[in-house]
Structures are given as C-alpha cells and as structure tokens.
Scaffold this motif. Sequence first.
Motif, PDB file in Angstrom:
ATOM      1  N   TRP A 127      94.214  19.941  37.766  1.00  0.00           N
ATOM      2  CA  TRP A 127      94.093  18.478  37.894  1.00  0.00           C
ATOM      3  C   TRP A 127      93.561  18.125  39.274  1.00  0.00           C
ATOM      4  O   TRP A 127      92.638  17.326  39.405  1.00  0.00           O
ATOM      5  CB  TRP A 127      95.461  17.832  37.647  1.00  0.00           C
ATOM      6  N   GLU A 128      94.158  18.753  40.329  1.00  0.00           N
ATOM      7  CA  GLU A 128      93.724  18.481  41.704  1.00  0.00           C
ATOM      8  C   GLU A 128      92.281  18.906  41.909  1.00  0.00           C
ATOM      9  O   GLU A 128      91.497  18.201  42.536  1.00  0.00           O
ATOM     10  CB  GLU A 128      94.638  19.190  42.715  1.00  0.00           C
ATOM     11  N   ALA A 129      91.899  20.076  41.364  1.00  0.00           N
ATOM     12  CA  ALA A 129      90.526  20.558  41.488  1.00  0.00           C
ATOM     13  C   ALA A 129      89.555  19.569  40.840  1.00  0.00           C
ATOM     14  O   ALA A 129      88.484  19.274  41.384  1.00  0.00           O
ATOM     15  CB  ALA A 129      90.398  21.938  40.852  1.00  0.00           C
ATOM     16  N   ALA A 130      89.952  19.046  39.687  1.00  0.00           N
ATOM     17  CA  ALA A 130      89.100  18.094  38.958  1.00  0.00           C
ATOM     18  C   ALA A 130      88.962  16.785  39.736  1.00  0.00           C
ATOM     19  O   ALA A 130      87.908  16.147  39.716  1.00  0.00           O
ATOM     20  CB  ALA A 130      89.669  17.815  37.575  1.00  0.00           C
ATOM     21  N   HIS A 131      90.040  16.356  40.419  1.00  0.00           N
ATOM     22  CA  HIS A 131      90.021  15.081  41.104  1.00  0.00           C
ATOM     23  C   HIS A 131      89.456  15.135  42.522  1.00  0.00           C
ATOM     24  O   HIS A 131      88.985  14.122  43.031  1.00  0.00           O
ATOM     25  CB  HIS A 131      91.405  14.439  41.101  1.00  0.00           C
ATOM     26  N   THR A 132      89.513  16.312  43.165  1.00  0.00           N
ATOM     27  CA  THR A 132      88.939  16.403  44.509  1.00  0.00           C
ATOM     28  C   THR A 132      87.446  16.721  44.419  1.00  0.00           C
ATOM     29  O   THR A 132      86.715  16.498  45.340  1.00  0.00           O
ATOM     30  CB  THR A 132      89.646  17.485  45.365  1.00  0.00           C
ATOM     31  N   GLY A 133      87.034  17.189  43.270  1.00  0.00           N
ATOM     32  CA  GLY A 133      85.632  17.544  43.054  1.00  0.00           C
ATOM     33  C   GLY A 133      84.736  16.340  42.807  1.00  0.00           C
ATOM     34  O   GLY A 133      83.544  16.469  42.567  1.00  0.00           O
ATOM     35  N   ARG A 134      85.326  15.145  42.845  1.00  0.00           N
ATOM     36  CA  ARG A 134      84.532  13.933  42.544  1.00  0.00           C
ATOM     37  C   ARG A 134      83.724  13.478  43.735  1.00  0.00           C
ATOM     38  O   ARG A 134      84.115  13.580  44.865  1.00  0.00           O
ATOM     39  CB  ARG A 134      85.468  12.795  42.119  1.00  0.00           C
TER      40      ARG A 134
END
Length: 150
Positions: free
Chosen positions: A143-150
């Motif tokens: 989840w964190e990877a998906a959200h920091t990758g924005r």
Amino acid sequence: ELPENWADMQEPLLEGMCFTLKYLGMTLVEKPKGEDMAAAAIRRIVAMARVGARKFQKVILTVSPRGISLQDAETKEMVENISIYRISYCTTDKLQNKVFAYVAQSQESGALECHAFLSPKKKIAQAVTLTVAQAFQMALDLWEAAHTGR
C-alpha cells in the motif's frame, strides 16, 4: 510441513499460504481487538462447539496480503473471502493453544465477528497467526509503495 525459514519467505505469502483447519464457529464481539476479548470469544465458541455434537467443517484457510480466504476442504467450494482491511485482530489462544482466531468486520452487517479454527498442532496455530501478521505487514508495504510512487 513448514520449512525452517518459512517466516522469512515472501514469495509463497504473495501467492497465499494454505493451512488445513477445522472451523469451530463464530461469535459476535464488542471490540475490534484485545487479548481478553479474544480469549472470552474463543471460550464461547469452544463451549458452543462442544455442545453441538456435529462434525466440524474442514477448511483450507489461505492467507495472503489480500486477506484470508476459506475453502471447504472436501468440496473445494469457496466459503468466504475476507479482505485484509476488514480483519482487525488475530491470535492463538493461550489456553486453547491449538485454536487460531481472527476478528473481522462482517461485510453484510458491519458487526464484529470472531471466527475460531482448530489446528492439528499448537505450532500450526502459531504459524497461521504469524502468517497473518506477515500478510498485514506485506499489505502495508504494498500500500505504501503504491501511494509513495505517485
């Protein structure tokens, strides 16, 4: 059989780790988490299970970062799919150490339900609990990877 280093293995968890357990039952709970709440709920479920002289449903419980899925071990029919985001707590009971339980919010009613399962060995109940904990961590990392990758 679990390999010695199973706790460090990420790959199988992404696919889903399977455990064959016996479903003891479910009871409603007031709080989303807590050792005392879970112990009391497990006591209620075990007491109800002892009263009903029925055969317990054998299920294949699969743990992944998506959540927990339950499949009937004999018919292979899907029983339930619980999103990791609806699970608030999981434990191996201290007294009933072969019992694994989790608390999740019902998709239909929104009520908090504690579901309990009997494993063949104490080590397996602990392994399920640790695997669910790992799944939470992995889901958070994803989840964190998906959200920091924005």
